[in-house]
Write an enzyme that holds these catalytic residues in place. Structure first.
Site, PDB file in Angstrom:
ATOM      1  N   GLU A 179       0.829  -1.209   0.000  1.00 34.42           N
ATOM      2  CA  GLU A 179       0.000   0.000   0.000  1.00 34.42           C
ATOM      3  C   GLU A 179       0.861   1.256   0.000  1.00 34.42           C
ATOM      4  O   GLU A 179       1.881   1.324   0.671  1.00 34.42           O
ATOM      5  CB  GLU A 179      -0.900   0.025   1.244  1.00 34.42           C
ATOM      6  CG  GLU A 179      -1.891  -1.121   1.322  1.00 34.42           C
ATOM      7  CD  GLU A 179      -3.025  -1.004   0.323  1.00 34.42           C
ATOM      8  OE1 GLU A 179      -3.157   0.079  -0.291  1.00 34.42           O
ATOM      9  OE2 GLU A 179      -3.770  -1.984   0.160  1.00 34.42           O
ATOM     10  N   ARG A 218     -17.414  -0.566   7.523  1.00 33.96           N
ATOM     11  CA  ARG A 218     -18.630  -1.113   6.909  1.00 33.96           C
ATOM     12  C   ARG A 218     -19.212  -2.218   7.775  1.00 33.96           C
ATOM     13  O   ARG A 218     -20.409  -2.499   7.744  1.00 33.96           O
ATOM     14  CB  ARG A 218     -18.294  -1.627   5.507  1.00 33.96           C
ATOM     15  CG  ARG A 218     -19.477  -1.932   4.627  1.00 33.96           C
ATOM     16  CD  ARG A 218     -19.040  -2.191   3.190  1.00 33.96           C
ATOM     17  NE  ARG A 218     -17.939  -3.133   3.079  1.00 33.96           N
ATOM     18  CZ  ARG A 218     -18.060  -4.449   3.208  1.00 33.96           C
ATOM     19  NH1 ARG A 218     -19.233  -4.982   3.461  1.00 33.96           N
ATOM     20  NH2 ARG A 218     -17.003  -5.229   3.090  1.00 33.96           N
ATOM     21  N   CYS A 248      -7.161  -2.214   8.860  1.00 34.54           N
ATOM     22  CA  CYS A 248      -5.841  -2.230   8.210  1.00 34.54           C
ATOM     23  C   CYS A 248      -5.350  -0.813   7.941  1.00 34.54           C
ATOM     24  O   CYS A 248      -4.209  -0.469   8.250  1.00 34.54           O
ATOM     25  CB  CYS A 248      -5.892  -3.035   6.911  1.00 34.54           C
ATOM     26  SG  CYS A 248      -6.032  -4.810   7.209  1.00 34.54           S
ATOM     27  N   HIS A 305      -1.400  -5.691   1.730  1.00 40.64           N
ATOM     28  CA  HIS A 305      -2.652  -6.446   1.705  1.00 40.64           C
ATOM     29  C   HIS A 305      -2.407  -7.722   0.896  1.00 40.64           C
ATOM     30  O   HIS A 305      -1.898  -7.668  -0.229  1.00 40.64           O
ATOM     31  CB  HIS A 305      -3.781  -5.629   1.065  1.00 40.64           C
ATOM     32  CG  HIS A 305      -4.664  -4.959   2.066  1.00 40.64           C
ATOM     33  ND1 HIS A 305      -4.893  -3.600   2.066  1.00 40.64           N
ATOM     34  CD2 HIS A 305      -5.393  -5.468   3.103  1.00 40.64           C
ATOM     35  CE1 HIS A 305      -5.720  -3.302   3.074  1.00 40.64           C
ATOM     36  NE2 HIS A 305      -6.034  -4.413   3.705  1.00 40.64           N
TER      37      HIS A 305
END
Ligand code: PCA
Length: 211
Positions: free
Chosen positions: A86, A96, A149, A174
């Site tokens: 990332e 979510r 994360c 990831h």
């Protein structure tokens, strides 16, 4: 405890299972990396809880304890087809789903008053090149999401920046599901990423995303 004088320490973290899953390949790959690591650096690993309350605090405490020369945090990105180092951590916690402690922050900052985002301090394009050269599927990612994360990634970069460790290369990787990249290959990939971060600063590499 810090290692012997002259022995450099690397910190790598994974995550426990979350969202009702039985396992999390990020934690499994980090455990395997720890088992197979052959130095010469000292490797410190930990599998973090998937909680906003504890994960970031724990990894920052590990940084203070071990003063690592490189930090790689690892988590699962279900649905991705590649290993994705990332590049960007954003100051946003917008869950979510509830985390493993039932917390579900909505539109909250990771660090109140912190910068909107941090860029990774690690040569992620070179890490991706190393992964591709080893036959592993990989791509740079420009979003780590807004769940735990990203929270950990932002907290790590903020902690390094605010404790005089801005020179320490840190990224978040990831990983895809273990059915896409098997855990032994994920562990091999993490070894390559760590080695890339430990190498001398490489020359810039053309890359980037058009969209
Ligand atoms: N993946 C989640 C949290 C823990 C994990 O392995 C994420 O991408 O935020």
């Amino acid at each position: 405890m810090r290692g012997d004088v002259g022995v450099r320490t690397v910190l790598v973290t994974g995550f426990e299972p979350f969202a009702g899953a039985a396992d999390n390949p990020s934690g499994d790959a980090v455990r395997r990396l720890a088992r197979d690591w052959d130095g010469p650096e000292r490797l410190v690993t930990e599998v973090l809880p998937v909680t906003f309350a504890d994960a970031a605090a724990r990894v920052c405490a590990l940084i203070d304890e071990h003063d690592p020369v490189a930090v790689v945090a690892v988590g699962l990105a279900e649905g991705r087809a590649e290993l994705t180092p990332e590049r960007v951590a954003v100051n946003l916690a917008d869950a979510r789903i509830p985390d493993n402690a039932g917390a579900q922050p909505v539109d909250e900052p990771v660090v109140a008053g912190g910068p909107a985002a941090y860029l990774t301090t690690a040569p992620v394009k070179h890490a991706v090149a190393a992964l591709l050269a080893a036959g592993l599927p990989a791509a740079v990612s420009h979003t780590a999401g807004t769940f735990v994360c990203n929270h950990v990634f932002y907290a790590v970069l903020h902690h390094l920046a605010t404790t005089g460790r801005a020179h320490v290369p840190a990224t978040f990787v990831h990983v895809p599901a273990a059915t896409v990249v098997a855990v032994p290959d994920q562990a091999r990939a993490l070894d390559l990423v760590v080695r890339t971060l430990l190498a001398p600063s490489p020359a810039p590499l053309v890359g980037g995303a058009l969209h």
